[in-house]
Write a protein that holds these residues in place. Structure first.
Motif, mmCIF file in Angstrom:
data_model
loop_
_atom_site.group_PDB
_atom_site.id
_atom_site.type_symbol
_atom_site.label_atom_id
_atom_site.label_comp_id
_atom_site.label_asym_id
_atom_site.label_seq_id
_atom_site.Cartn_x
_atom_site.Cartn_y
_atom_site.Cartn_z
ATOM 1 N N GLU A 244 -10.142 -8.478 44.821
ATOM 2 C CA GLU A 244 -11.144 -8.820 43.804
ATOM 3 C C GLU A 244 -10.815 -10.191 43.222
ATOM 4 O O GLU A 244 -10.065 -10.297 42.260
ATOM 5 C CB GLU A 244 -11.136 -7.787 42.666
ATOM 6 N N TYR A 245 -11.356 -11.258 43.816
ATOM 7 C CA TYR A 245 -11.093 -12.609 43.310
ATOM 8 C C TYR A 245 -12.151 -13.574 43.818
ATOM 9 O O TYR A 245 -12.966 -13.242 44.681
ATOM 10 C CB TYR A 245 -9.695 -13.090 43.703
ATOM 11 N N VAL A 246 -12.102 -14.777 43.256
ATOM 12 C CA VAL A 246 -13.010 -15.851 43.651
ATOM 13 C C VAL A 246 -12.167 -17.082 43.958
ATOM 14 O O VAL A 246 -11.327 -17.480 43.151
ATOM 15 C CB VAL A 246 -14.018 -16.189 42.526
ATOM 16 N N PHE A 247 -12.363 -17.669 45.140
ATOM 17 C CA PHE A 247 -11.721 -18.925 45.496
ATOM 18 C C PHE A 247 -12.668 -20.041 45.079
ATOM 19 O O PHE A 247 -13.785 -20.133 45.570
ATOM 20 C CB PHE A 247 -11.441 -18.992 47.000
ATOM 21 N N LYS A 248 -12.239 -20.897 44.149
ATOM 22 C CA LYS A 248 -13.030 -22.030 43.671
ATOM 23 C C LYS A 248 -12.584 -23.270 44.431
ATOM 24 O O LYS A 248 -11.441 -23.715 44.296
ATOM 25 C CB LYS A 248 -12.821 -22.260 42.169
ATOM 26 N N ALA A 249 -13.473 -23.840 45.228
ATOM 27 C CA ALA A 249 -13.146 -25.025 46.018
ATOM 28 C C ALA A 249 -13.210 -26.271 45.143
ATOM 29 O O ALA A 249 -14.134 -26.439 44.357
ATOM 30 C CB ALA A 249 -14.110 -25.154 47.181
ATOM 31 N N GLN A 250 -12.196 -27.140 45.278
ATOM 32 C CA GLN A 250 -12.146 -28.393 44.533
ATOM 33 C C GLN A 250 -12.210 -29.606 45.453
ATOM 34 O O GLN A 250 -12.707 -30.651 45.063
ATOM 35 C CB GLN A 250 -10.858 -28.477 43.710
ATOM 36 N N THR A 251 -11.688 -29.469 46.673
ATOM 37 C CA THR A 251 -11.622 -30.570 47.620
ATOM 38 C C THR A 251 -12.060 -30.080 48.989
ATOM 39 O O THR A 251 -11.714 -28.980 49.398
ATOM 40 C CB THR A 251 -10.176 -31.101 47.721
ATOM 41 N N VAL A 252 -12.828 -30.933 49.715
ATOM 42 C CA VAL A 252 -13.248 -30.633 51.081
ATOM 43 C C VAL A 252 -12.469 -31.546 52.013
ATOM 44 O O VAL A 252 -12.382 -32.752 51.778
ATOM 45 C CB VAL A 252 -14.756 -30.892 51.272
ATOM 46 N N ILE A 253 -11.919 -30.966 53.084
ATOM 47 C CA ILE A 253 -11.152 -31.731 54.056
ATOM 48 C C ILE A 253 -11.783 -31.480 55.429
ATOM 49 O O ILE A 253 -11.406 -30.535 56.132
ATOM 50 C CB ILE A 253 -9.668 -31.313 54.044
ATOM 51 N N PRO A 254 -12.776 -32.306 55.838
ATOM 52 C CA PRO A 254 -13.404 -32.099 57.145
ATOM 53 C C PRO A 254 -12.491 -32.580 58.276
ATOM 54 O O PRO A 254 -11.551 -33.342 58.057
ATOM 55 C CB PRO A 254 -14.685 -32.946 57.062
ATOM 56 N N ARG B 256 -13.791 -38.448 55.671
ATOM 57 C CA ARG B 256 -12.831 -38.547 54.580
ATOM 58 C C ARG B 256 -12.806 -37.296 53.718
ATOM 59 O O ARG B 256 -13.766 -36.539 53.670
ATOM 60 C CB ARG B 256 -13.115 -39.776 53.735
ATOM 61 N N THR B 257 -11.699 -37.120 53.012
ATOM 62 C CA THR B 257 -11.558 -36.027 52.069
ATOM 63 C C THR B 257 -12.441 -36.307 50.864
ATOM 64 O O THR B 257 -12.520 -37.442 50.398
ATOM 65 C CB THR B 257 -10.082 -35.910 51.625
ATOM 66 N N ARG B 258 -13.107 -35.274 50.365
ATOM 67 C CA ARG B 258 -14.032 -35.447 49.240
ATOM 68 C C ARG B 258 -13.708 -34.460 48.130
ATOM 69 O O ARG B 258 -13.414 -33.304 48.394
ATOM 70 C CB ARG B 258 -15.476 -35.216 49.683
ATOM 71 N N GLN B 259 -13.801 -34.947 46.907
ATOM 72 C CA GLN B 259 -13.677 -34.072 45.739
ATOM 73 C C GLN B 259 -15.028 -33.418 45.487
ATOM 74 O O GLN B 259 -16.060 -34.078 45.602
ATOM 75 C CB GLN B 259 -13.251 -34.872 44.501
ATOM 76 N N ILE B 260 -15.030 -32.159 45.140
ATOM 77 C CA ILE B 260 -16.271 -31.435 44.897
ATOM 78 C C ILE B 260 -16.548 -31.423 43.398
ATOM 79 O O ILE B 260 -15.673 -31.090 42.605
ATOM 80 C CB ILE B 260 -16.170 -29.987 45.405
ATOM 81 N N THR B 261 -17.769 -31.782 43.037
ATOM 82 C CA THR B 261 -18.139 -31.767 41.622
ATOM 83 C C THR B 261 -18.993 -30.557 41.270
ATOM 84 O O THR B 261 -19.083 -30.186 40.119
ATOM 85 C CB THR B 261 -18.900 -33.055 41.248
ATOM 86 N N SER B 262 -19.612 -29.938 42.255
ATOM 87 C CA SER B 262 -20.435 -28.755 41.995
ATOM 88 C C SER B 262 -19.590 -27.496 42.059
ATOM 89 O O SER B 262 -18.423 -27.532 42.419
ATOM 90 C CB SER B 262 -21.569 -28.665 43.014
ATOM 91 N N ASP B 263 -20.215 -26.365 41.743
ATOM 92 C CA ASP B 263 -19.522 -25.086 41.687
ATOM 93 C C ASP B 263 -19.650 -24.363 43.034
ATOM 94 O O ASP B 263 -20.560 -23.568 43.236
ATOM 95 C CB ASP B 263 -20.099 -24.244 40.555
ATOM 96 N N TYR B 264 -18.739 -24.654 43.965
ATOM 97 C CA TYR B 264 -18.722 -23.997 45.271
ATOM 98 C C TYR B 264 -17.586 -22.979 45.287
ATOM 99 O O TYR B 264 -16.493 -23.240 44.771
ATOM 100 C CB TYR B 264 -18.505 -25.012 46.393
ATOM 101 N N ASP B 265 -17.851 -21.817 45.896
ATOM 102 C CA ASP B 265 -16.817 -20.783 45.876
ATOM 103 C C ASP B 265 -16.957 -19.797 47.029
ATOM 104 O O ASP B 265 -17.920 -19.824 47.795
ATOM 105 C CB ASP B 265 -16.844 -20.030 44.553
ATOM 106 N N LEU B 266 -15.950 -18.935 47.128
ATOM 107 C CA LEU B 266 -15.917 -17.829 48.070
ATOM 108 C C LEU B 266 -15.536 -16.604 47.257
ATOM 109 O O LEU B 266 -14.429 -16.532 46.720
ATOM 110 C CB LEU B 266 -14.874 -18.075 49.173
ATOM 111 N N LYS B 267 -16.469 -15.658 47.124
ATOM 112 C CA LYS B 267 -16.223 -14.445 46.343
ATOM 113 C C LYS B 267 -15.796 -13.332 47.286
ATOM 114 O O LYS B 267 -16.474 -13.056 48.267
ATOM 115 C CB LYS B 267 -17.480 -14.033 45.584
#
Length: 171
Positions: free
Chosen positions: A48-58, A62-73
């Motif tokens: 029972e948790y939520v992973f809140k993504a802060q950085t995307v590494i494709p 290039r690596t990007r900082q995330i400003t929106s609320d993206y997650d994995l519940k």
């Protein structure tokens, strides 16, 4: 000679007064760390948790900082992903609004394995999500984590962030 003893006695007493708060700080820090580790372990074990993504590494780009609320519940009943995607897709989605990694899986495999140096390795394999083959979530004892998503029609992509408690939603 008596003055020298008084000076040494006062100096030692002063050092003791300075050392005690540092020792108390260290003990409270250890206690807070132990509490955080127990909290994270409880969330991983209870699923029972939520992973809140802060950085995307494709894979490429290039690596990007995330400003929106993206997650994995993650819950025992379902896994809900709302994550962005940057990289090469081998086939375009039919619906242009479904550009990121967005799915809800109610039929999935969940395996949490303790790591040798602390933390957990969580492997999620959705059986009812067409595009996503596997999600690998590496969680540290203090709640920070990295997520790797392996898809059928896209290059793999990684995210870094943290896990938090799942908030109850009102229906």
């Amino acid at each position: 000679m008596k003055t020298l003893r008084n000076i040494i006695g006062v100096t030692l007493a002063g050092l003791m007064l300075v050392a005690v708060p540092f020792d108390m700080q260290a003990q409270s820090k250890k206690k807070a760390t132990a509490e955080k580790t127990a909290e994270v372990k409880g969330m991983v074990d209870a699923q029972e948790y939520v992973f809140k993504a802060q950085t995307v590494i494709p894979m490429s780009g290039r690596t990007r900082q995330i400003t929106s609320d993206y997650d994995l519940k993650v819950t025992k009943e379902e896994v809900v992903a709302y994550l962005p995607y940057f990289g090469r897709a081998y086939s375009a989605p039919i619906d242009p609004s479904k550009g990121g990694i967005q799915f809800t899986s109610k039929d999935f495999e969940y395996t949490a394995t303790p790591r040798k140096k602390g933390g957990w390795e969580v492997l999620i394999r959705p059986k009812d999500a067409r595009d996503v083959q596997q999600l690998t979530l590496t969680i540290s004892e203090n709640g920070y984590g990295s997520l790797q998503v392996i898809s059928t029609n896209r290059q793999p992509i990684s995210f870094s962030g943290y896990i938090t408690e799942k908030k109850e939603t009102k229906k």
